[in-house]
Design an enzyme around this catalytic site. Structure first.
Site, short mmCIF file in Angstrom:
data_model
loop_
_atom_site.label_atom_id
_atom_site.label_comp_id
_atom_site.label_asym_id
_atom_site.label_seq_id
_atom_site.Cartn_x
_atom_site.Cartn_y
_atom_site.Cartn_z
N SER A 137 57.17 33.01 42.52
CA SER A 137 57.91 34.14 43.07
C SER A 137 59.25 33.62 43.58
O SER A 137 59.37 32.43 43.89
CB SER A 137 57.14 34.77 44.24
OG SER A 137 57.94 35.69 44.96
N TYR A 150 51.72 34.74 51.69
CA TYR A 150 52.22 34.75 50.31
C TYR A 150 53.29 33.68 50.12
O TYR A 150 53.24 32.91 49.15
CB TYR A 150 52.78 36.14 50.02
CG TYR A 150 53.30 36.35 48.61
CD1 TYR A 150 52.41 36.59 47.57
CD2 TYR A 150 54.66 36.35 48.34
CE1 TYR A 150 52.88 36.81 46.28
CE2 TYR A 150 55.14 36.58 47.05
CZ TYR A 150 54.24 36.81 46.03
OH TYR A 150 54.71 37.02 44.75
#
Length: 259
Positions: A137, A150
């Site tokens: 990401s 995350y």
């Protein structure tokens, strides 16, 4: 043969179909929607590839990683692994409970670690090298408020990618990461959206990405033309990371474009 985790929708589905277009057989894993995985498999077959499907729940480690071996057995070998399955949070650091933290770290870091181990051991045994692509990401590179587990897991997966690249290079196995920004997928509530109709002032290219645009980069890294590329992270983010502290899909106007 390629294994793509989380291939029932979004980036995983687009990647499985793209790899089939490029001539690969594809092992598909799903978590929540078996019917959707069957539709992905049908698309793979429509492009001439063989397909096999397995359930994968990365909160059930270490046994969940057995799915990689079952898919390799079903299709005869494994040449490519795409660690795409993932999950996230939208909760403050102070309010994050242990169960949520553990789930995100298991799915986004420990699961890819164990699946990569299974795949790499088979690649080494087969000979001839291989490709591992980890879908991280932009938040492996830049933090986001409300996404502490995350960010921690994806950042860890980014460094794991680099370490694996060093250790597996002698076996001809390349390991790279693809770091998407905002992509129109079920995870962002935008599945089947025409990204060219959505305005994102906080992204230099002015829109979200399409899952197929991420799949194209994954396919390059999984293919023969990327044989001298390893240990790298490839952002697919419309230029968002280049904005540094100005970045954000949440921005509502274009004022940042003016000095």
């Amino acid at each position: 043969m390629a294994v793509v985790t989380g291939a029932e929708s979004g980036i995983g589905r687009a990647t499985a179909v793209r790899l089939a277009r490029d001539g690969m057989d594809v092992g598909i894993t799903w978590y929540a929607d078996e019917d959707a995985a069957a539709r992905t498999a049908a698309e793979v077959r429509a492009h001439g590839g063989r397909a096999a499907v397995e359930h994968l729940d990365l909160t059930r480690l270490p046994d969940a990683a057995d799915a990689v071996d079952r898919l390799a057995d079903a299709l005869g070998r494994i040449d490519v692994l795409v660690n795409n399955a993932g999950t996230g949070t939208a909760i403050s650091f102070l309010d994050t409970d242990f169960a949520t933290l553990r789930e995100v770290v298991d799915v986004d870091l420990l699961g890819p670690y164990l699946c990569s181990q299974r795949a790499a051991r088979r690649m080494v045994g087969q000979g001839g090298g291989g490709r591992i692509v980890n879908v991280t990401s932009v938040h492996a590179h830049q933090p986001r408020v409300g996404a502490a587990p995350y960010c921690a897991a994806k950042g860890g997966l980014g460094l794991l990618t680099q370490t694996m690249a060093l250790e597996l290079a002698e076996h001809g196995i390349t390991v790279n990461a693809v770091a998407p920004g905002e992509i129109a997928t079920p995870m962002t509530g935008q599945e089947d959206t025409d990204v060219h109709t959505v305005e994102r002032p906080g992204v230099p290219l002015g829109r979200p990405g399409d899952a197929r645009e991420v799949a194209a980069v994954v396919a390059f890294l999984a293919g023969p033309e990327a044989g001298y590329v390893t240990g790298a992270s490839w952002p697919v983010d419309g230029g968002m990371l280049r904005m540094g502290p100005m970045a954000g899909s949440h921005l509502t106007d274009h004022s940042w474009r003016r000095p």
